[in-house]
Scaffold this motif. Structure first.
Motif, PDB file in Angstrom:
ATOM      1  N   LYS A   1     -69.123  37.597  24.795  1.00 32.12           N
ATOM      2  CA  LYS A   1     -68.089  36.965  25.615  1.00 32.12           C
ATOM      3  C   LYS A   1     -67.777  35.538  25.153  1.00 32.12           C
ATOM      4  O   LYS A   1     -66.979  34.851  25.766  1.00 32.12           O
ATOM      5  CB  LYS A   1     -68.537  36.940  27.077  1.00 32.12           C
ATOM      6  CG  LYS A   1     -68.755  38.331  27.654  1.00 32.12           C
ATOM      7  CD  LYS A   1     -69.307  38.258  29.066  1.00 32.12           C
ATOM      8  CE  LYS A   1     -69.599  39.661  29.606  1.00 32.12           C
ATOM      9  NZ  LYS A   1     -70.181  39.617  30.978  1.00 32.12           N
ATOM     10  N   SER A   2     -68.394  35.133  24.046  1.00 30.91           N
ATOM     11  CA  SER A   2     -68.169  33.791  23.521  1.00 30.91           C
ATOM     12  C   SER A   2     -66.758  33.662  22.946  1.00 30.91           C
ATOM     13  O   SER A   2     -66.148  34.647  22.516  1.00 30.91           O
ATOM     14  CB  SER A   2     -69.204  33.490  22.434  1.00 30.91           C
ATOM     15  OG  SER A   2     -68.909  32.280  21.773  1.00 30.91           O
ATOM     16  N   SER A   3     -66.268  32.431  22.914  1.00 32.72           N
ATOM     17  CA  SER A   3     -64.944  32.192  22.329  1.00 32.72           C
ATOM     18  C   SER A   3     -65.048  31.883  20.833  1.00 32.72           C
ATOM     19  O   SER A   3     -64.024  31.744  20.152  1.00 32.72           O
ATOM     20  CB  SER A   3     -64.266  31.007  23.042  1.00 32.72           C
ATOM     21  OG  SER A   3     -65.069  29.840  22.944  1.00 32.72           O
ATOM     22  N   ASP A   4     -66.281  31.790  20.335  1.00 34.06           N
ATOM     23  CA  ASP A   4     -66.508  31.528  18.914  1.00 34.06           C
ATOM     24  C   ASP A   4     -66.406  32.851  18.150  1.00 34.06           C
ATOM     25  O   ASP A   4     -67.182  33.782  18.383  1.00 34.06           O
ATOM     26  CB  ASP A   4     -67.896  30.908  18.728  1.00 34.06           C
ATOM     27  CG  ASP A   4     -68.133  30.406  17.303  1.00 34.06           C
ATOM     28  OD1 ASP A   4     -67.753  31.112  16.356  1.00 34.06           O
ATOM     29  OD2 ASP A   4     -68.720  29.312  17.153  1.00 34.06           O
ATOM     30  N   VAL A   5     -65.454  32.932  17.241  1.00 32.17           N
ATOM     31  CA  VAL A   5     -65.198  34.168  16.507  1.00 32.17           C
ATOM     32  C   VAL A   5     -66.426  34.596  15.720  1.00 32.17           C
ATOM     33  O   VAL A   5     -66.776  35.789  15.672  1.00 32.17           O
ATOM     34  CB  VAL A   5     -63.991  33.993  15.543  1.00 32.17           C
ATOM     35  CG1 VAL A   5     -63.803  35.252  14.691  1.00 32.17           C
ATOM     36  CG2 VAL A   5     -62.723  33.688  16.330  1.00 32.17           C
ATOM     37  N   GLU A   6     -67.107  33.643  15.071  1.00 29.56           N
ATOM     38  CA  GLU A   6     -68.273  33.975  14.262  1.00 29.56           C
ATOM     39  C   GLU A   6     -69.407  34.539  15.123  1.00 29.56           C
ATOM     40  O   GLU A   6     -70.096  35.473  14.710  1.00 29.56           O
ATOM     41  CB  GLU A   6     -68.746  32.735  13.499  1.00 29.56           C
ATOM     42  CG  GLU A   6     -69.792  33.026  12.437  1.00 29.56           C
ATOM     43  CD  GLU A   6     -69.284  33.963  11.349  1.00 29.56           C
ATOM     44  OE1 GLU A   6     -70.112  34.691  10.767  1.00 29.56           O
ATOM     45  OE2 GLU A   6     -68.068  33.973  11.069  1.00 29.56           O
ATOM     46  N   VAL A   7     -69.565  33.996  16.310  1.00 33.47           N
ATOM     47  CA  VAL A   7     -70.615  34.489  17.219  1.00 33.47           C
ATOM     48  C   VAL A   7     -70.301  35.921  17.639  1.00 33.47           C
ATOM     49  O   VAL A   7     -71.167  36.803  17.607  1.00 33.47           O
ATOM     50  CB  VAL A   7     -70.740  33.575  18.458  1.00 33.47           C
ATOM     51  CG1 VAL A   7     -71.673  34.205  19.496  1.00 33.47           C
ATOM     52  CG2 VAL A   7     -71.264  32.197  18.057  1.00 33.47           C
TER      53      VAL A   7
ATOM     54  N   GLU B   1     -62.534  45.940  26.835  1.00 37.84           N
ATOM     55  CA  GLU B   1     -61.918  44.772  27.476  1.00 37.84           C
ATOM     56  C   GLU B   1     -61.539  43.698  26.448  1.00 37.84           C
ATOM     57  O   GLU B   1     -60.456  43.102  26.522  1.00 37.84           O
ATOM     58  CB  GLU B   1     -62.871  44.185  28.518  1.00 37.84           C
ATOM     59  CG  GLU B   1     -63.092  45.093  29.719  1.00 37.84           C
ATOM     60  CD  GLU B   1     -64.081  44.491  30.706  1.00 37.84           C
ATOM     61  OE1 GLU B   1     -64.646  43.392  30.407  1.00 37.84           O
ATOM     62  OE2 GLU B   1     -64.300  45.098  31.766  1.00 37.84           O
ATOM     63  N   LEU B   2     -62.430  43.482  25.496  1.00 36.29           N
ATOM     64  CA  LEU B   2     -62.157  42.458  24.486  1.00 36.29           C
ATOM     65  C   LEU B   2     -60.964  42.848  23.608  1.00 36.29           C
ATOM     66  O   LEU B   2     -60.132  41.999  23.253  1.00 36.29           O
ATOM     67  CB  LEU B   2     -63.402  42.239  23.609  1.00 36.29           C
ATOM     68  CG  LEU B   2     -64.581  41.493  24.249  1.00 36.29           C
ATOM     69  CD1 LEU B   2     -65.781  41.461  23.287  1.00 36.29           C
ATOM     70  CD2 LEU B   2     -64.187  40.067  24.628  1.00 36.29           C
TER      71      LEU B   2
ATOM     72  N   SER C   1     -58.533  39.981  25.030  1.00 26.59           N
ATOM     73  CA  SER C   1     -58.917  38.726  24.365  1.00 26.59           C
ATOM     74  C   SER C   1     -57.687  37.970  23.882  1.00 26.59           C
ATOM     75  O   SER C   1     -56.741  38.555  23.353  1.00 26.59           O
ATOM     76  CB  SER C   1     -59.827  39.023  23.170  1.00 26.59           C
ATOM     77  OG  SER C   1     -60.144  37.828  22.498  1.00 26.59           O
ATOM     78  N   GLN C   2     -57.726  36.639  24.077  1.00 25.01           N
ATOM     79  CA  GLN C   2     -56.606  35.808  23.636  1.00 25.01           C
ATOM     80  C   GLN C   2     -56.660  35.546  22.131  1.00 25.01           C
ATOM     81  O   GLN C   2     -55.697  35.049  21.556  1.00 25.01           O
ATOM     82  CB  GLN C   2     -56.649  34.468  24.395  1.00 25.01           C
ATOM     83  CG  GLN C   2     -56.442  34.620  25.896  1.00 25.01           C
ATOM     84  CD  GLN C   2     -56.489  33.286  26.620  1.00 25.01           C
ATOM     85  OE1 GLN C   2     -56.752  32.250  26.007  1.00 25.01           O
ATOM     86  NE2 GLN C   2     -56.208  33.302  27.918  1.00 25.01           N
TER      87      GLN C   2
END
Length: 353
Positions: A271-277, A325-326, A330-331
């Motif tokens: 659920k992080s906004s960091d793409v790499e994570v 959901e993602l 996701s934005q």
């Protein structure tokens, strides 16, 4: 016999007496003359002035102590030897003096002790990591075990609440002197809740993003002690900057999240906004799913601790909903694409359960 008959004898005696007296007087005269001309006096000293007379001992009583050289020696020794009570008092005084000296030395030692005190408490399940968990990672298990053993020894002799370091002090220590010992002390301080998540992982992230490979390894060692979403995110967000060797070690640690007891932390990282994570979390989910499908393990787990490693297909059903959901909401188009790709790899297998 009459006196007249002894005239001769009497005359001889008288002449002898006169001769003896004359000889004695002859020898006595020089001696008397010498004594008269001499300054030597054989009389007892007497004061010769009015002032000195004040100190004259004449007529005064003098205390005398007569010692019999043939008396009882043991009795005399006993009289001069301290009794048992005196010895007890002396011993008590000596003991008190020794105790005071030790107290002063102890106080001086306490003032010299380092502020970097190490303490150990029982941590929650989320904080525990054994040697098996870290065997495929950066090898932090052994280092933390050593730090824990040293901390347990120090804990018995230290006042744990007086010398706690602040976050800035820990940062200065660890970043200024990035050694295994200092990092392990910081890990234990975090277990003691002397550092918040933000403070601890902020320092760890600075270690991971350092240009020195050895410093990066220390950061990975600190992070891989724990299996939480924050620990995963900290390592994953710095993953691109690692060398190939460091990436291998970091991936080995991240794959340890493919365990039934750690999938919740992995879901939080997605659920992080960091793409790499998100990208690395999705990779771990897919690899964990494939391992469960093949009946193999992505990590050995920690059987010595008693929490057997489990990785069953049924545990991955939660990710179908999450990836769906993602991919739809996701934005970030990159995150949506990653989620859609992962969903296509696990959806059919999980749906067939």
């Amino acid at each position: 016999m009459k006196l007249k008959d002894n005239k001769l004898e009497i005359a001889i005696l008288v002449v002898a007496a006169i001769l003896i007296g004359g000889v004695g007087n002859l020898f006595k005269a020089p001696v008397q003359k010498a004594l008269q001309n001499s300054d030597i006096s054989f009389e007892m000293i007497r004061p010769k002035s009015v002032l000195a007379a004040l100190f004259d001992l004449g007529g005064r009583e003098v205390s005398r102590n007569y010692v019999n050289p043939f008396g009882n020696k043991k009795a005399e020794d006993k009289a001069t030897t301290p009794n048992a009570e005196d010895k007890t008092k002396q011993a008590a005084a000596a003991a008190a003096k020794t105790a005071a000296k030790k107290a002063e030395d102890k106080k001086a030692d306490a003032e010299k002790k380092s502020e970097t005190e190490v303490r150990v408490v029982d941590a929650g399940p989320g904080f525990k990591a054994g040697s098996d968990d870290l065997s495929t990672g950066a090898g932090a298990g052994g280092a933390v075990a050593q730090a824990g053993a040293g901390a347990a020894t120090d804990k018995a002799n230290k006042e744990t609440d007086k010398n706690a370091m602040t976050a800035n002090q820990w940062r200065s220590l660890v970043l200024g002197q990035p050694t295994k010992e200092n990092v392990n002390k910081m890990v234990v301080a975090f277990m003691e809740q002397e550092l918040t998540d933000a403070e601890f992982y902020g320092i760890v992230k600075e270690l991971l993003q350092n240009s020195n490979a050895e410093t990066q390894a220390l950061g990975l060692s600190a992070a891989s002690t724990f299996y939480t979403a924050t620990a995963f995110n900290t390592v994953a967000s710095s993953y691109k900057g690692f060398s190939a060797d460091m990436q291998t070690k970091a991936m080995a640690y991240l794959l340890g999240y493919a365990n039934a007891g750690r999938l919740g932390a992995l879901a939080s990282s997605l659920k992080s906004s960091d793409v790499e994570v998100v990208n690395l979390a999705a990779q771990v989910v897919v690899k964990g799913y494939n391992s469960a499908k093949e009946g193999t393990a992505t990590s050995q787990g920690n059987r010595f601790r008693g929490d057997a490693f489990t990785n069953a297909l049924g545990n991955y059903t939660q990710f179908v909903t999450l990836f769906t959901e993602l991919s739809q909401n996701s934005q970030s188009s990159e995150i949506a694409s990653i989620a859609n790709s992962a969903l296509s790899q696990i959806q059919s297998g999980v749906a067939s359960l």
